[in-house]
Design a protein around this motif. Structure first.
Motif, mmCIF file in Angstrom:
data_model
loop_
_atom_site.group_PDB
_atom_site.id
_atom_site.type_symbol
_atom_site.label_atom_id
_atom_site.label_comp_id
_atom_site.label_asym_id
_atom_site.label_seq_id
_atom_site.Cartn_x
_atom_site.Cartn_y
_atom_site.Cartn_z
ATOM 1 N N UNK A 79 -0.820 -8.972 9.764
ATOM 2 C CA UNK A 79 -0.918 -8.912 8.304
ATOM 3 C C UNK A 79 -1.231 -7.490 7.856
ATOM 4 N N UNK A 80 -2.145 -6.826 8.551
ATOM 5 C CA UNK A 80 -2.473 -5.435 8.225
ATOM 6 C C UNK A 80 -1.258 -4.538 8.436
ATOM 7 N N UNK A 81 -0.520 -4.799 9.506
ATOM 8 C CA UNK A 81 0.689 -4.027 9.795
ATOM 9 C C UNK A 81 1.687 -4.127 8.651
ATOM 10 N N UNK A 82 1.917 -5.345 8.158
ATOM 11 C CA UNK A 82 2.876 -5.508 7.062
ATOM 12 C C UNK A 82 2.349 -4.933 5.749
ATOM 13 N N UNK A 83 1.046 -4.977 5.541
ATOM 14 C CA UNK A 83 0.482 -4.387 4.323
ATOM 15 C C UNK A 83 0.663 -2.872 4.302
ATOM 16 N N UNK A 84 0.745 -2.255 5.475
ATOM 17 C CA UNK A 84 0.929 -0.805 5.551
ATOM 18 C C UNK A 84 2.371 -0.397 5.814
ATOM 19 N N UNK A 85 3.268 -1.367 5.947
ATOM 20 C CA UNK A 85 4.662 -1.055 6.262
ATOM 21 C C UNK A 85 5.401 -0.536 5.033
ATOM 22 N N UNK A 86 6.418 0.291 5.283
ATOM 23 C CA UNK A 86 7.268 0.773 4.196
ATOM 24 C C UNK A 86 8.363 -0.230 3.859
ATOM 25 N N UNK A 135 0.835 -1.208 0.000
ATOM 26 C CA UNK A 135 0.000 0.000 0.000
ATOM 27 C C UNK A 135 0.866 1.252 0.000
ATOM 28 N N UNK A 136 1.974 1.203 0.732
ATOM 29 C CA UNK A 136 2.850 2.377 0.759
ATOM 30 C C UNK A 136 3.362 2.735 -0.632
ATOM 31 N N UNK A 137 3.712 1.741 -1.439
ATOM 32 C CA UNK A 137 4.213 2.023 -2.787
ATOM 33 C C UNK A 137 3.148 2.704 -3.646
ATOM 34 N N UNK A 138 1.893 2.334 -3.442
ATOM 35 C CA UNK A 138 0.797 3.011 -4.157
ATOM 36 C C UNK A 138 0.716 4.464 -3.708
ATOM 37 N N UNK A 139 0.808 4.676 -2.386
ATOM 38 C CA UNK A 139 0.770 6.047 -1.852
ATOM 39 C C UNK A 139 1.971 6.835 -2.348
ATOM 40 N N UNK A 140 3.129 6.195 -2.399
ATOM 41 C CA UNK A 140 4.338 6.872 -2.887
ATOM 42 C C UNK A 140 4.156 7.325 -4.326
ATOM 43 N N UNK A 141 3.582 6.452 -5.162
ATOM 44 C CA UNK A 141 3.348 6.800 -6.571
ATOM 45 C C UNK A 141 2.388 7.976 -6.681
ATOM 46 N N UNK A 142 1.325 7.965 -5.886
ATOM 47 C CA UNK A 142 0.365 9.078 -5.894
ATOM 48 C C UNK A 142 1.050 10.371 -5.471
ATOM 49 N N UNK A 143 1.917 10.254 -4.458
ATOM 50 C CA UNK A 143 2.640 11.433 -3.981
ATOM 51 C C UNK A 143 3.524 12.039 -5.059
ATOM 52 N N UNK A 144 4.213 11.185 -5.815
ATOM 53 C CA UNK A 144 5.044 11.682 -6.915
ATOM 54 C C UNK A 144 4.192 12.386 -7.975
#
Length: 458
Positions: free
Chosen positions: A376-383, A320-329
């Motif tokens: 599992x939720x923690x790892x899905x949101x981890x960087x 999920x973080x990578x998706x957020x990172x892409x949106x941020x860029x």
């Protein structure tokens, strides 16, 4: 002779499996991704064959798991260089110096002699060497044990750490079997951890201490189910002091302790509240005692700053973080990790509190399932999600109806595609494939329970 005739094909497959582990441990380069993933695929198939198809008895499967681990006994880890830092920390600690107050890069100013210090620093890499240690005290104790017995030999220290990790896995097998018996679940489930190639490669092969943390934690769960909550609290505290991840599970014990219908050993709701407070106090006191020899204002500053790096600076194999990172860029034109890294842990905390207060975590399986959802939720949101992190959801899944972590333990090996011959370069298509598969299987497993009002059952 009858035994050989009866198990001729499984024994041939077992020999092939061990031969693959030997080849993996002594003949594989991390940059050879194709060979790595082919070996993993075949080893996973063999594990499935042994557990589900042949249905070998407990002791045969246990013996195969132990021999598979012993195949790595003299191998230098080839997928991770973290062990060099383990050895440096242990040798520094044995010199009476705190690994939380000095970085390997500053070792020349310490005034002490660290055997093979330059080789250790070069092995761990400049990034690791420039930061203070983030490994909790009980973990450091194991590093010091390796330094005590073989402080002048890198290979000797590796063997000592590997033996400790193997013993922890055997302990998980022992208490995991007992826990499955108390939960009336198939005993073979524990072999999805003990015979899992991912566990054998990442923990025994590459010397990661998730297995040691999980040994204390699964022992604690077993004692908790037997009514020995005091000793369970001590063991959870020790588990936290190996790896901090069990802190995530502490709110989830709430309803398990205070519910009138709980299977935990408490007679009245009023006394359960008091016991819950005592349980948390014992965990906190145990953690405090283990950290006490290192406590200082400098320690708190360095340790907290190093932990923060994992949320606000480092990124690897995220979803999920990578998706957020892409949106941020796309929106602002730069990486938002420093801001997002502060928000995502808050979302994880809210999620854990939500399932602690609003989910019926009364039975042991409901409690363990809640832990599985939380981590599992923690790892899905981890960087940052290194492959060996998945050991925790994998073991928890053994005691539940969910199997998506078993799939995860295989597809997470795709993340090693980042380490090519030309250096580090993540293949985001393979990262996406990993999480599409994992999330897809998880949703598929949860779908019938959600639509039949059975979500709270497990």
């Amino acid at each position: 002779m009858n035994f050989i005739k009866q198990y001729k094909i499984p024994l041939l497959f077992a020999i092939a499996s061990i031969a693959l582990y030997i080849n993996f441990g002594y003949g594989l380069e991390r940059s050879d991704f194709i060979k790595l993933i082919l070996f993993c695929t075949y080893l996973f198939y063999l594990s499935y064959y042994f557990i589900e198809k042949v249905k070998l008895n407990f002791w045969l499967l246990a013996s195969l798991g132990i021999v598979s681990r012993l195949a790595f006994i003299a191998a230098i880890p080839n997928l991770s260089q973290d062990f060099y830092r383990f050895l440096w920390d242990g040798r520094l600690l044995l010199q009476g110096m705190s690994p939380y107050l000095f970085t390997p890069s500053s070792s020349t100013a310490l005034g002490v002699t660290i055997e093979q210090s330059q080789q250790l620093i070069e092995g761990m890499g400049s990034l690791n060497a420039s930061h203070f240690s983030n490994y909790p005290p009980i973990n450091q104790l194991f590093f010091a044990i390796a330094a005590l017995f073989t402080g002048k030999s890198i290979l000797g220290s590796v063997v000592v750490l590997r033996v400790l990790i193997i013993l922890a896995d055997v302990g998980i097998l022992y208490f995991g079997k007992k826990l499955l018996e108390k939960l009336n679940l198939p005993i073979k489930n524990i072999f999805w951890y003990f015979l899992n190639p991912f566990i054998i490669i990442e923990l025994t092969g590459n010397l990661h201490f998730e297995g040691v943390m999980l040994f204390f934690f699964v022992w604690a769960l077993y004692l908790l189910l037997k009514g020995k909550w005091l000793w369970a609290g001590v063991l959870i505290g020790i588990s936290v002091s190996v790896k901090l991840i069990p802190l995530l599970f502490l709110p989830l014990f709430l309803k398990f302790f205070i519910s009138k219908n709980t299977s935990a050993p408490f007679k009245t709701q009023s006394s359960s509240w008091a016991t819950l407070v005592k349980f948390y106090s014992i965990i906190g006191l145990t953690v405090l005692i283990t950290f006490l020899p290192f406590l200082s204002s400098e320690f708190i500053e360095h340790f907290s700053a190093t932990i923060a790096l994992w949320f606000q600076n480092f990124e690897f194999n995220a979803s999920i973080y990578y998706v957020i990172r892409w949106i941020g860029f796309q929106i602002v034109g730069w990486n938002l990790i420093e801001t997002v890294g502060k928000i995502l842990p808050v979302l994880v905390l809210l999620f854990v509190l939500g399932i602690a207060f609003f989910r019926k975590n009364k039975t042991p399986q409901q409690l363990i399932t809640a832990m599985l959802f939380a981590v599992s939720f923690y790892f899905l949101l981890s960087t940052t999600v290194h492959p060996w992190y998945i050991a925790t959801p994998l073991l928890l899944s053994v005691f539940t109806k969910y199997k998506f972590p078993i799939v995860w333990s295989f597809v997470v090996m795709l993340s090693y595609s980042a380490y090519g011959k030309d250096g580090f370069n993540e293949n985001l298509w393979l990262v996406a494939l990993e999480y599409v598969v994992v999330i897809g299987v998880a949703v598929w497993e949860m779908y019938p329970f959600r639509h039949q009002n059975r979500f709270q059952r497990y």
